[in-house]
Enzyme design. Sequence first.
Site, mmCIF file in Angstrom:
data_model
loop_
_atom_site.group_PDB
_atom_site.id
_atom_site.type_symbol
_atom_site.label_atom_id
_atom_site.label_comp_id
_atom_site.label_asym_id
_atom_site.label_seq_id
_atom_site.Cartn_x
_atom_site.Cartn_y
_atom_site.Cartn_z
ATOM 1 N N SER A 1 -20.575 4.245 12.969
ATOM 2 C CA SER A 1 -19.178 4.266 13.416
ATOM 3 C C SER A 1 -18.741 5.673 13.789
ATOM 4 O O SER A 1 -19.230 6.666 13.248
ATOM 5 C CB SER A 1 -18.269 3.715 12.317
ATOM 6 N N ASP B 1 -27.248 -2.719 7.940
ATOM 7 C CA ASP B 1 -26.830 -1.857 6.830
ATOM 8 C C ASP B 1 -26.775 -2.615 5.511
ATOM 9 O O ASP B 1 -26.208 -3.712 5.438
ATOM 10 C CB ASP B 1 -25.443 -1.268 7.110
ATOM 11 N N HIS C 1 -17.515 12.228 3.708
ATOM 12 C CA HIS C 1 -16.291 11.847 3.000
ATOM 13 C C HIS C 1 -15.366 13.033 2.775
ATOM 14 O O HIS C 1 -14.295 12.889 2.193
ATOM 15 C CB HIS C 1 -16.641 11.181 1.670
ATOM 16 N N HIS D 1 -29.392 1.095 6.150
ATOM 17 C CA HIS D 1 -28.680 2.258 5.603
ATOM 18 C C HIS D 1 -28.136 1.926 4.224
ATOM 19 O O HIS D 1 -27.670 0.812 3.980
ATOM 20 C CB HIS D 1 -27.524 2.667 6.526
ATOM 21 N N ARG E 1 0.825 -1.225 0.000
ATOM 22 C CA ARG E 1 0.000 0.000 0.000
ATOM 23 C C ARG E 1 0.853 1.268 0.000
ATOM 24 O O ARG E 1 0.494 2.280 0.621
ATOM 25 C CB ARG E 1 -0.987 -0.002 1.166
ATOM 26 N N ILE F 1 -24.963 7.068 11.729
ATOM 27 C CA ILE F 1 -25.082 5.833 10.946
ATOM 28 C C ILE F 1 -24.416 4.652 11.640
ATOM 29 O O ILE F 1 -24.756 3.502 11.377
ATOM 30 C CB ILE F 1 -24.516 6.045 9.531
ATOM 31 N N CYS G 1 -8.511 1.925 1.296
ATOM 32 C CA CYS G 1 -8.382 0.544 0.832
ATOM 33 C C CYS G 1 -9.182 -0.376 1.752
ATOM 34 O O CYS G 1 -9.326 -0.101 2.941
ATOM 35 C CB CYS G 1 -6.916 0.117 0.825
ATOM 36 N N GLU H 1 -25.576 -1.393 -5.696
ATOM 37 C CA GLU H 1 -24.399 -1.585 -6.545
ATOM 38 C C GLU H 1 -24.259 -3.015 -7.041
ATOM 39 O O GLU H 1 -23.552 -3.270 -8.017
ATOM 40 C CB GLU H 1 -23.136 -1.175 -5.806
ATOM 41 N N TRP I 1 -19.475 -7.208 -0.892
ATOM 42 C CA TRP I 1 -18.178 -6.660 -0.499
ATOM 43 C C TRP I 1 -17.171 -7.751 -0.138
ATOM 44 O O TRP I 1 -16.166 -7.489 0.498
ATOM 45 C CB TRP I 1 -18.350 -5.681 0.655
#
Length: 762
Positions: A437, A603, A698, A645, A17, A435, A520, A609, A565
């Site tokens: 966290s 969630d 974000h 969510h 990374r 939401i 990531c 997607e 995911w």
Amino acid sequence: MALHTSNLGYPRIGLQREWKKTLEAFWAQKIDEQQLITTMKEIHLEHLNVQKEKGIDFIPIGDFTYYDHVLDTAYMLGFIPSRFSNFTSYLDIYFAMARGSKDHVASEMTKWFNTNYHYIVPEYEEGLNISLKDNRPLRLYEEAKRELGIDGKPVILGPYTFLKLAKGYTQDQFPTILHKLIAPYVQLLTELHKAGARLIQIDEPIFVSLTKEEMIEAKKLYEAIQKEVPSANLILQTYFDSVEENYTELITFPVSGIGLDFVHGKEGNIKSIVEHGFPAEKTLAIGCIDGRNIWRANLDEVFALFETLKAHIEPKDWIIQPSCSLLHTPVDKTEETHLSPELFDALAFANQKLEELTLIKRGLSEGVNSIEIEITTYRNSHEAVRSSAARNRKDVQTARASLKEEDFSRPLPFEQRYDLQQKALQLPLLPTTTIGSFPQTPEVRQTRKQWRNGEITNEQYEHFIEQETEKWIRHQENIGLDVLVHGEFERTDMVEYFGERLAGFSFTKNGWVQSYGSRCVKPPIIFGDVAFISDMTVKETVYAQSLTNKVVKGMLTGPVTILNWSFVRNDLPRKEVCYQIALALRHEIERLESSGIRIIQVDEPALREGMPLKEKDWDSYIEWAVQSFRLATASVANETQIHTHMCYSNFEDIVDAIRALDADVISIETSRSHGEFIHTLEQTTYEKGIGLGVYDIHSPRVPSKEEMYTIVEQSLKVCNPKYFWINPDCGLKTRRTEEVLPALEHMVEAAKEARTLLKTNA
């Protein structure tokens, strides 16, 4: 007829990374602009060299980026919104568009087709100077040639896909803006051709889902471009599905070659070729290695594919390549020796997929017998996985077979449930919540690392998590939030956390892929049958509830998101894997409820997607995705409130599906998409609980109370105040404490102002 290997794109992030760390060091002002440029160049050249050493003939140039390839294209073509006009340097403009700043709202971010990668949405506005502002592909092409002697293959996002992904124009304006793109693309291609590029890849993934009329429009665009650059060798690249609806039109495009996905669009693309052939004067680029999953190729199937193609067509040249960019896979599996031998042998990350391409080329060039040893090894690895105990659990198979219709439905309809819930919960009008966290500070990450390395005991780690939880319960109480969360400090990732606690999952040490920008993720591998083992979230949630008289939500990731995911086993239909996950989560939800938790959030940010790209395939996906959510949540009492969510989605396509989930409350990202879902709700009604996100999490920017109030005010024009909630767009894990606290204070102030106005007007 020549045979070549090619790659469509390579992971940007680096084996360790390095790319991510360099970007974040620059944003934190730990390195300057020149250090950023120098380090990024080194990383890029290293990636090119790896592909060269793996034997790739056509190495992609231009897939590397400082943030996002769609953003690169927008900047290159002059799609720079006027709100960024006071910035002067390239990087200042570029990163402000991507991330926003204190005074500038970032451009919208959304998912790249049906993948887990996010791109920055190009913005059109009147007065844009659409021109070739910066021929970045040319610079990178010449750099690779000069530094490494690599005559690479420039990769460019095609004009039709680019404009289809952009926003800010009406459909009536589309043809005019499309015409304006011809000149910069002609200049771009001309300069690349003059510099010696022997092949130029133009990505048009949108072609898999165009109408006949749109495809004709796209063909006219390419005819106009080809007329100006007649001698450039252009490969028109499609991926993520087949082009069967428009295949006969596509093969007449004035390009040198066409790239097709024979993994995710295999059936449709083979059918098209068998029925309509392929032009003998064109090159066929065959996407035969899965660029989106981490499993070794089935070489028997790959060679059978080539036999089928050879029986029907004789193209000018063959190109062997992945189905799409390898951006979606981890870099290399060599560090994953902790995995079981049968799983390790079954994996192929990006570097292994490049090796597979060269192996397939050898088998095609020298005959399959020349690689018989390798083929036998592959067959053995596939059989070891297929027969493993992890994939043959009788308890999971019995539970699935025993499902009944009533397992998918709540006892009472929503209106009756919601009234019962309101009596039990006693929440105010327009309740506020987050939401899930809260910031994962350096201290949180460092303590978790110490625990995982055995440097602190389980008791010490649990005590630390409890301290963080209590701190943020007090923050939420002080701010005045109505429904609290425990903060998820024990979780690294919203999918990985659950996968670690369910049977059927495996985890890599270094299997990172890019999600957005420098963010990531390390997707779990769904390797076997999924099953509940023991409580996953009960302890932390019950502890948080013990600290306050306010309601604390239980927080789970939904079955569809866990599926979408993760890297998913490819021997079962995705529906069946999703039902397995739903049954496991159903156990956990029942455990939370029996422990006194009255609101449980499940969630599903990835529900939209995961939809197929072709509309004809939507109904089937939506049916099992909705049923999976209902299977997970339907067993709770009427008084227990189920939340969900979603984020980063074009929701207008799935409003009916959202209703069908039968969640009591849904929270949806709204602010960064500039209120698009509010517009959707103007066209339809949604008479269940709903929270439209009032600020973009974000971006580091702290929005004002007035901005949030404006979104609340707009939302209440289309939403019933009785069922309306106020919340941020998404979880706050990636933000800093000094950003989160004032933002939430402003949000609560906006809610209070809205309540006052509603009471005044009542």
